[in-house]
Design a protein around this motif. Structure first.
Motif, PDB file in Angstrom:
ATOM      1  N   LYS A  19      39.862  37.252  31.673  1.00 34.53           N
ATOM      2  CA  LYS A  19      39.471  38.185  30.565  1.00 34.53           C
ATOM      3  C   LYS A  19      39.508  39.564  30.741  1.00 34.53           C
ATOM      4  O   LYS A  19      40.249  40.178  29.986  1.00 34.53           O
ATOM      5  CB  LYS A  19      37.995  38.072  30.358  1.00 34.53           C
ATOM      6  CG  LYS A  19      37.393  38.653  28.991  1.00 34.53           C
ATOM      7  CD  LYS A  19      35.852  38.462  28.798  1.00 34.53           C
ATOM      8  CE  LYS A  19      35.656  38.982  27.508  1.00 34.53           C
ATOM      9  NZ  LYS A  19      34.325  38.622  27.275  1.00 34.53           N
ATOM     10  N   LYS A  23      42.800  41.744  28.984  1.00 37.93           N
ATOM     11  CA  LYS A  23      42.297  42.916  28.286  1.00 37.93           C
ATOM     12  C   LYS A  23      43.191  44.096  28.566  1.00 37.93           C
ATOM     13  O   LYS A  23      43.552  44.882  27.894  1.00 37.93           O
ATOM     14  CB  LYS A  23      40.902  43.125  28.449  1.00 37.93           C
ATOM     15  CG  LYS A  23      40.364  44.265  27.734  1.00 37.93           C
ATOM     16  CD  LYS A  23      38.687  44.453  27.738  1.00 37.93           C
ATOM     17  CE  LYS A  23      38.476  45.676  26.913  1.00 37.93           C
ATOM     18  NZ  LYS A  23      36.917  45.724  26.938  1.00 37.93           N
ATOM     19  N   SER A  28      45.785  38.077  24.528  1.00 37.78           N
ATOM     20  CA  SER A  28      44.638  37.367  24.444  1.00 37.78           C
ATOM     21  C   SER A  28      44.420  36.590  25.803  1.00 37.78           C
ATOM     22  O   SER A  28      45.241  35.990  26.562  1.00 37.78           O
ATOM     23  CB  SER A  28      44.744  36.587  23.145  1.00 37.78           C
ATOM     24  OG  SER A  28      45.504  35.268  23.147  1.00 37.78           O
ATOM     25  N   GLN A  29      43.026  36.255  25.989  1.00 38.00           N
ATOM     26  CA  GLN A  29      42.596  35.598  26.879  1.00 38.00           C
ATOM     27  C   GLN A  29      43.237  34.041  26.908  1.00 38.00           C
ATOM     28  O   GLN A  29      43.683  33.276  27.661  1.00 38.00           O
ATOM     29  CB  GLN A  29      41.164  35.380  27.168  1.00 38.00           C
ATOM     30  CG  GLN A  29      40.652  34.465  28.549  1.00 38.00           C
ATOM     31  CD  GLN A  29      39.245  34.554  28.523  1.00 38.00           C
ATOM     32  OE1 GLN A  29      38.425  35.117  27.814  1.00 38.00           O
ATOM     33  NE2 GLN A  29      38.870  33.780  29.543  1.00 38.00           N
TER      34      GLN A  29
END
Length: 80
Positions: A19, A23, A28-29
């Motif tokens: 994550k 970020k 996106s994760q």
């Protein structure tokens, strides 16, 4: 080692979660998870590669192909 393995090694070396890493590069994760799964030939977008290189000083040739070292050498000016 494939892209998934190099990405996992990079994230672990940076001591980040998926994550946090995603970020930091504006991805996106879920996108990171897909690449880490190794079950796809999905690659990074050009903006994501630029972010990885810029934010973490990563050698993108290493990330994509395994050639060279993981990190770029510092380009600090020489002290005379």
């Amino acid at each position: 080692m494939n892209l998934a393995g190099r990405l996992r090694l990079l994230i672990d070396s940076l001591n980040l979660t998926q994550k946090e890493f995603s970020k930091s590069i504006g991805m996106s994760q879920g996108g990171i998870s897909v690449i880490l799964s190794g079950k796809t030939d999905r690659d990074f977008s050009k903006p994501a590669l630029v972010a990885i290189r810029t934010v973490f000083n990563v050698n993108t040739d290493w990330l994509l192909t395994g050639e060279g070292g993981m990190f770029l050498k510092s380009e600090a000016p020489a002290i005379l």
